[in-house]
Scaffold this motif. Structure first.
Motif, short mmCIF file in Angstrom:
data_model
loop_
_atom_site.label_atom_id
_atom_site.label_comp_id
_atom_site.label_asym_id
_atom_site.label_seq_id
_atom_site.Cartn_x
_atom_site.Cartn_y
_atom_site.Cartn_z
N ALA A 82 5.95 13.75 5.19
CA ALA A 82 4.62 13.51 5.74
C ALA A 82 3.79 12.76 4.71
O ALA A 82 3.79 13.11 3.53
CB ALA A 82 3.95 14.83 6.11
N TYR A 83 3.10 11.73 5.16
CA TYR A 83 2.27 10.93 4.27
C TYR A 83 0.83 10.97 4.79
O TYR A 83 0.57 10.52 5.91
CB TYR A 83 2.75 9.48 4.22
N HIS A 84 -0.08 11.50 4.00
CA HIS A 84 -1.47 11.51 4.41
C HIS A 84 -2.00 10.08 4.43
O HIS A 84 -1.58 9.24 3.61
CB HIS A 84 -2.31 12.36 3.45
N VAL A 85 -2.90 9.80 5.36
CA VAL A 85 -3.40 8.43 5.50
C VAL A 85 -4.09 7.94 4.23
O VAL A 85 -4.07 6.74 3.92
CB VAL A 85 -4.36 8.30 6.71
N LYS A 86 -4.70 8.84 3.46
CA LYS A 86 -5.35 8.41 2.22
C LYS A 86 -4.32 7.98 1.18
O LYS A 86 -4.60 7.13 0.34
CB LYS A 86 -6.24 9.53 1.67
N GLU A 87 -3.12 8.57 1.25
CA GLU A 87 -2.04 8.14 0.36
C GLU A 87 -1.63 6.71 0.68
O GLU A 87 -1.42 5.89 -0.23
CB GLU A 87 -0.84 9.07 0.51
N VAL A 88 -1.53 6.41 1.96
CA VAL A 88 -1.18 5.05 2.38
C VAL A 88 -2.23 4.06 1.90
O VAL A 88 -1.92 3.01 1.34
CB VAL A 88 -1.06 4.98 3.92
N THR A 89 -3.49 4.41 2.11
CA THR A 89 -4.59 3.54 1.70
C THR A 89 -4.59 3.35 0.19
O THR A 89 -4.93 2.26 -0.30
CB THR A 89 -5.93 4.14 2.15
N GLY A 90 -4.17 4.36 -0.55
CA GLY A 90 -4.14 4.27 -2.00
C GLY A 90 -3.19 3.21 -2.52
O GLY A 90 -3.38 2.68 -3.62
N TYR A 91 -2.16 2.88 -1.75
CA TYR A 91 -1.20 1.87 -2.17
C TYR A 91 -1.67 0.44 -1.89
O TYR A 91 -1.09 -0.53 -2.39
CB TYR A 91 0.14 2.07 -1.44
N MET A 92 -2.71 0.30 -1.10
CA MET A 92 -3.16 -1.04 -0.69
C MET A 92 -3.82 -1.79 -1.84
O MET A 92 -4.33 -1.18 -2.78
CB MET A 92 -4.12 -0.92 0.50
#
Length: 285
Positions: free
Chosen positions: A78-88
């Motif tokens: 599971a990947y929290h959406v804030k984790e995804v945004t952190g990679y941007m």
């Protein structure tokens, strides 16, 4: 100017619509994917979510972008959406549906341009057609009687509520619109539909065996559910966390159907066509 990205597009997560978007985009240029159903047929598959996000100029994320705070992704992790945004990274473009406010704020802070499909009027109208047709298909499959001549209650008269109401009316269903907005009720009444203010929901909901919620807020509360006809079926097509108190509905043995991603289930080709056009045009139609 030399691009710092290896790929023009990375398609991440989602459903059949994402698979078809990936297929169409990969016909024009090499693409990267992660967590996309059958993604390996059309693209190179990233080993990690982080690499997928960091290696593409344009990120194609799911509709809805998240479920319960986690990225809408078929994965053991599971990947929290804030984790995804952190990679941007600054300069990237993100295309997704129902982008959470916290992610919008983080993207803006990082210099990432985002396009929420649900902010685009043309897309929401096309989406409402597939949603309404899918909703009717779901209703026919579980409701034990003909829809013809039945009384149906639709909660909300936004884009999806309007389209669903008109298509049900075309099937000779007697539709009542329940909404808070007086102008919306007047509009529905002008099309010959019955109307009810949302404040009267609790005292009148017991008269309906077909109930469709399109309001993305808890309007079908425990108190309201106590008044629901025990033979009724409540369909919810609102975004998470939906409009029904599901725990209360279960305790009261009320039949509920959470109908998410209906365009992907019933019309993935039509739905993906409009989204791909939007992406290829850089956020316009």
């Amino acid at each position: 100017m030399i691009s710092i990205y290896q790929y023009q597009y990375a398609v991440i997560g989602g459903d059949a619509r994402q698979s078809l978007i990936l297929k169409k985009l990969s016909a024009t240029c090499p693409c990267l994917s992660f967590g996309v159903p059958e993604g390996s047929k059309f693209s190179e598959v990233s080993e990690t979510l982080e690499l997928a996000v960091k290696n593409a100029q344009n990120l194609i994320l799911p509709i809805p972008m998240h479920k319960g705070g986690n990225l809408n992704l078929r994965s053991e992790c599971a990947y929290h959406v804030k984790e995804v945004t952190g990679y941007m990274r600054k300069g990237q473009k993100v295309y997704a549906g129902c982008i959470p406010r916290e992610c919008r704020e983080l993207m803006s802070h990082k210099g990432v341009t985002y396009f929420d499909y649900m902010d685009q009027k043309e897309i929401t109208i096309y989406n409402s057609i597939a949603t309404a047709e899918g909703m009717i298909a779901e209703a026919i499959s579980v409701y034990p009687e003909n829809l013809h001549g039945k009384q149906a209650l639709i909660l909300g008269y936004g884009v999806c509520g309007k389209t669903l109401a008109h298509k049900l009316t075309g099937l000779d269903v007697r539709v009542c619109i329940c909404a808070r907005n007086e102008t919306a009720l007047m509009e529905a009444n002008s099309y010959g539909m019955e109307t009810m203010p949302l404040s009267k929901l609790s005292e009148n909901i017991g008269g309906y065996s077909l109930i469709f919620n399109t309001i993305p807020a808890k309007v079908v509360t425990k108190e309201v559910l106590h008044k629901v006809n025990k033979q009724a079926i409540i369909f919810d097509i609102a975004s998470y966390p939906y409009g029904i108190d599901l725990d209360a509905a279960k305790a009261l043995s009320i039949h509920t159907e959470i109908c998410m991603s209906l365009p992907a289930k019933y019309a993935p080709v039509s739905s993906s066509d409009i989204l791909t056009k939007f992406i290829l045009n850089g956020g316009s139609l």
